[in-house]
Design a protein around this motif. Structure first.
Motif, PDB file in Angstrom:
ATOM      1  N   ASN A 249     -10.409  -7.134  -1.044  1.00  0.00           N
ATOM      2  CA  ASN A 249     -11.406  -7.355  -0.251  1.00  0.00           C
ATOM      3  C   ASN A 249     -11.647  -8.740   0.307  1.00  0.00           C
ATOM      4  O   ASN A 249     -11.871  -8.865   1.505  1.00  0.00           O
ATOM      5  CB  ASN A 249     -12.884  -7.152  -1.256  1.00  0.00           C
ATOM      6  CG  ASN A 249     -13.272  -5.872  -1.381  1.00  0.00           C
ATOM      7  OD1 ASN A 249     -12.912  -4.820  -0.365  1.00  0.00           O
ATOM      8  ND2 ASN A 249     -13.911  -5.529  -2.527  1.00  0.00           N
ATOM      9  N   TYR A 252      -8.309  -9.016   3.198  1.00  0.00           N
ATOM     10  CA  TYR A 252      -8.187  -7.978   4.051  1.00  0.00           C
ATOM     11  C   TYR A 252      -9.770  -7.692   4.765  1.00  0.00           C
ATOM     12  O   TYR A 252      -9.764  -6.980   5.620  1.00  0.00           O
ATOM     13  CB  TYR A 252      -7.478  -6.768   3.800  1.00  0.00           C
ATOM     14  CG  TYR A 252      -6.014  -7.138   3.064  1.00  0.00           C
ATOM     15  CD1 TYR A 252      -5.097  -7.488   4.194  1.00  0.00           C
ATOM     16  CD2 TYR A 252      -5.734  -7.267   1.825  1.00  0.00           C
ATOM     17  CE1 TYR A 252      -3.661  -7.915   3.712  1.00  0.00           C
ATOM     18  CE2 TYR A 252      -4.480  -7.470   1.448  1.00  0.00           C
ATOM     19  CZ  TYR A 252      -3.586  -7.795   2.123  1.00  0.00           C
ATOM     20  OH  TYR A 252      -2.194  -7.933   1.799  1.00  0.00           O
ATOM     21  N   SER A 253     -10.792  -7.747   4.075  1.00  0.00           N
ATOM     22  CA  SER A 253     -12.002  -7.411   4.579  1.00  0.00           C
ATOM     23  C   SER A 253     -12.631  -6.200   3.592  1.00  0.00           C
ATOM     24  O   SER A 253     -11.708  -5.562   2.959  1.00  0.00           O
ATOM     25  CB  SER A 253     -12.158  -7.146   5.956  1.00  0.00           C
ATOM     26  OG  SER A 253     -11.449  -5.949   5.942  1.00  0.00           O
ATOM     27  N   THR A 255     -13.866  -3.540   4.608  1.00  0.00           N
ATOM     28  CA  THR A 255     -13.462  -2.303   5.174  1.00  0.00           C
ATOM     29  C   THR A 255     -12.069  -2.033   4.851  1.00  0.00           C
ATOM     30  O   THR A 255     -11.795  -0.728   4.462  1.00  0.00           O
ATOM     31  CB  THR A 255     -13.256  -2.572   6.948  1.00  0.00           C
ATOM     32  OG1 THR A 255     -14.801  -2.831   7.351  1.00  0.00           O
ATOM     33  CG2 THR A 255     -13.213  -1.258   7.579  1.00  0.00           C
ATOM     34  N   ALA A 256     -11.222  -2.798   4.531  1.00  0.00           N
ATOM     35  CA  ALA A 256      -9.877  -2.509   4.270  1.00  0.00           C
ATOM     36  C   ALA A 256     -10.086  -2.081   2.698  1.00  0.00           C
ATOM     37  O   ALA A 256      -9.451  -1.056   2.243  1.00  0.00           O
ATOM     38  CB  ALA A 256      -8.843  -3.723   4.170  1.00  0.00           C
ATOM     39  N   ASP A 259     -10.994   1.513   2.746  1.00  0.00           N
ATOM     40  CA  ASP A 259      -9.699   2.251   2.750  1.00  0.00           C
ATOM     41  C   ASP A 259      -8.880   2.311   1.736  1.00  0.00           C
ATOM     42  O   ASP A 259      -8.338   3.547   1.451  1.00  0.00           O
ATOM     43  CB  ASP A 259      -9.124   1.734   3.984  1.00  0.00           C
ATOM     44  CG  ASP A 259      -9.822   1.782   5.492  1.00  0.00           C
ATOM     45  OD1 ASP A 259     -10.550   2.804   5.464  1.00  0.00           O
ATOM     46  OD2 ASP A 259      -9.478   1.072   6.282  1.00  0.00           O
ATOM     47  N   CYS A 260      -8.698   1.255   1.038  1.00  0.00           N
ATOM     48  CA  CYS A 260      -7.949   1.365  -0.352  1.00  0.00           C
ATOM     49  C   CYS A 260      -8.538   2.427  -1.156  1.00  0.00           C
ATOM     50  O   CYS A 260      -7.930   3.237  -1.890  1.00  0.00           O
ATOM     51  CB  CYS A 260      -7.716   0.106  -0.914  1.00  0.00           C
ATOM     52  SG  CYS A 260      -6.842  -1.118  -0.024  1.00  0.00           S
ATOM     53  N   SER A 316      -2.100   1.996   4.292  1.00  0.00           N
ATOM     54  CA  SER A 316      -2.339   1.555   5.601  1.00  0.00           C
ATOM     55  C   SER A 316      -3.632   1.148   6.324  1.00  0.00           C
ATOM     56  O   SER A 316      -4.192   2.124   6.258  1.00  0.00           O
ATOM     57  CB  SER A 316      -1.513   2.273   6.700  1.00  0.00           C
ATOM     58  OG  SER A 316      -0.072   2.351   6.028  1.00  0.00           O
ATOM     59  N   THR A 317      -3.900   0.342   6.515  1.00  0.00           N
ATOM     60  CA  THR A 317      -5.365  -0.296   6.919  1.00  0.00           C
ATOM     61  C   THR A 317      -5.498  -1.435   7.818  1.00  0.00           C
ATOM     62  O   THR A 317      -4.959  -2.470   7.658  1.00  0.00           O
ATOM     63  CB  THR A 317      -6.148  -0.403   5.606  1.00  0.00           C
ATOM     64  OG1 THR A 317      -7.537  -0.733   6.458  1.00  0.00           O
ATOM     65  CG2 THR A 317      -5.779  -1.363   4.833  1.00  0.00           C
ATOM     66  N   GLN A 318      -5.888  -1.140   9.094  1.00  0.00           N
ATOM     67  CA  GLN A 318      -6.104  -2.347   9.899  1.00  0.00           C
ATOM     68  C   GLN A 318      -4.971  -3.044  10.103  1.00  0.00           C
ATOM     69  O   GLN A 318      -4.876  -4.473  10.503  1.00  0.00           O
ATOM     70  CB  GLN A 318      -7.307  -3.298   9.409  1.00  0.00           C
ATOM     71  CG  GLN A 318      -8.600  -2.401   9.263  1.00  0.00           C
ATOM     72  CD  GLN A 318      -9.694  -3.518   8.778  1.00  0.00           C
ATOM     73  OE1 GLN A 318      -9.350  -4.416   8.074  1.00  0.00           O
ATOM     74  NE2 GLN A 318     -10.912  -3.040   9.282  1.00  0.00           N
ATOM     75  N   GLY A 319      -3.896  -2.433  10.329  1.00  0.00           N
ATOM     76  CA  GLY A 319      -2.691  -2.966  10.726  1.00  0.00           C
ATOM     77  C   GLY A 319      -1.621  -3.783   9.544  1.00  0.00           C
ATOM     78  O   GLY A 319      -0.728  -4.540   9.501  1.00  0.00           O
ATOM     79  N   HIS A 320      -2.499  -3.564   8.377  1.00  0.00           N
ATOM     80  CA  HIS A 320      -1.845  -3.989   6.980  1.00  0.00           C
ATOM     81  C   HIS A 320      -1.228  -2.811   6.307  1.00  0.00           C
ATOM     82  O   HIS A 320      -1.792  -1.783   6.302  1.00  0.00           O
ATOM     83  CB  HIS A 320      -2.880  -4.763   6.273  1.00  0.00           C
ATOM     84  CG  HIS A 320      -3.634  -6.037   6.942  1.00  0.00           C
ATOM     85  ND1 HIS A 320      -2.870  -7.159   7.345  1.00  0.00           N
ATOM     86  CD2 HIS A 320      -4.813  -6.154   7.457  1.00  0.00           C
ATOM     87  CE1 HIS A 320      -3.420  -8.120   8.095  1.00  0.00           C
ATOM     88  NE2 HIS A 320      -4.650  -7.542   8.220  1.00  0.00           N
TER      89      HIS A 320
END
Length: 368
Positions: A249, A252-253, A255-256, A259-260, A316-320
């Motif tokens: 958190n 990566y934020s 939001t990421a 997604d996880c 895979s989330t937000q380009g990461h």
């Protein structure tokens, strides 16, 4: 779960049956009273006896012909049978009363029978208005034969014929309104039920992952424990905590992080595939799985499979590309063990934290 169209049709069939219950009895009673008033009891009258017999048989069939709950074809068959029986009632009564009018003209039997006929036609038009065309057909069938007999053979009763003719448009208009009101009410009922189902789903579901929430997990765990005691079969409880979730958190934020969590739920569903497996999200990054019929320690094996599948996957989330692992605790409950619900959960929780303290990304087993 039934779709809206199927459910509406089921309700319509149920309503046709419910609205049909009392009518057949009154056909029999009206025929009997009309016959008595006409004096048919004093001599043999084949039409009277035949009408009374047919209506009595049809009444019994109508009162026992309940709608099924097992598919479109069976419901179609019920509706067809329902309208055949209604038609038999209407046609039998209409022919009998028309014959009475032809025989006696103005009489006490005519007055009583005419009132009954108008009542029957009105009841059919409104009670069976869910299917308007069939209702109007049977309703008019109740009136037209008598109207024809009056016009052709009893001109002295033409005022009654005029009243019947005047009544028909009113009957059709009110039946149409009744049809609209019924289907508006049915639509409202279906919308309310759908909203209640959605509310029930929301009350037991985690909004992010679609898994059961903590409240429903507690309920399911209680049921599983009771089922295990009843069936004498073991059950397994698995608790999983995503490793280093705060770091995800923070790095990566949130939001990421969400997604996880969704990714973990997806992997859980891929591993725990049996219909009896119950998967829940019970905390921020904590998941719980109830494994019923835990033969040969399948809970432990499944937990290890999940641990391996998750560590081998990438979110895979937000380009990461984020690698995930979990610390997992497992406890196996044997039927009739002297342990309470919260104690069982605490054991699995302790095993999970043991896995975390022993290096993470591992499974620990708690013995009872």
């Amino acid at each position: 779960m039934h779709n809206k169209k199927d459910l509406a049709y089921q309700y319509l069939c149920n309503d046709l049956f419910t609205r049909s219950k009392i009518g057949p009895v009154f056909y029999v009673l009206s025929t009997l009273i009309t016959g008595l008033l006409a004096g048919f009891h004093t001599s043999t009258s084949v039409p009277f006896i035949a009408a009374l017999g047919v209506l009595s048989i049809v009444a019994i069939i109508r009162l026992t012909a309940r709608p099924p709950e097992n598919g479109q074809a069976s419901l179609d068959k019920f509706v067809h049978k329902h309208w055949v029986l209604v038609f038999c009632c209407v046609a039998t009564w209409s022919l009998f009363f028309s014959w009475t009018v032809y025989q006696f003209g103005l009489s006490s039997a005519f007055i009583f029978g005419l009132v009954s006929t108008i009542n029957f036609s009105t009841a059919i038009a409104h009670q069976f208005s869910p299917q308007l065309k069939r209702a109007l057909f049977c309703s008019l069938l109740c009136l037209i034969p008598t109207l024809g007999v009056i016009v052709l053979f009893q001109p002295s009763l033409q005022v009654a014929a005029f009243a019947l003719v005047l009544y028909m448009p009113y009957l059709m208009l009110t039946a149409k309104n009744s049809h609209k009101e019924y289907h508006d009410h049915l639509d409202n009922k279906l919308q309310l039920e759908a909203a209640l189902v959605e509310l029930e789903v929301l009350s037991i579901t985690d909004g992010l992952t679609g898994l059961f929430n903590r409240r429903e997990f507690n309920h399911q765990l209680e049921k599983a424990l009771a089922a295990s005691n009843r069936t004498k079969q073991a059950m397994g409880l698995i608790l999983c905590d995503i490793d280093d979730f705060k770091r995800i958190n923070d790095s990566y934020s949130h939001t990421a992080g969400d997604d996880c969590l969704i990714h973990v739920a997806k992997v859980l569903k891929q591993v725990f595939t049996r219909e009896t497996d119950i998967i829940s999200r019970v905390g921020g990054e904590e998941f719980a799985i109830i494994v019923l019929d835990d033969n040969e320690n399948s809970a432990m094996k499944s937990a290890e499979n999940f641990q391996q599948a998750l560590s081998a996957s990438i979110c895979s989330t937000q380009g990461h590309e984020i690698a995930l692992t979990a610390s997992i605790g497992v406890v196996r409950y044997q039927a009739q063990m002297n342990i309470k619900l919260h104690q069982l959960y605490d054991l699995a929780d302790s095993a999970m934290y043991k896995a975390k303290n022993n290096g993470k990304n591992r499974v620990e087993y708690a013995a009872l």
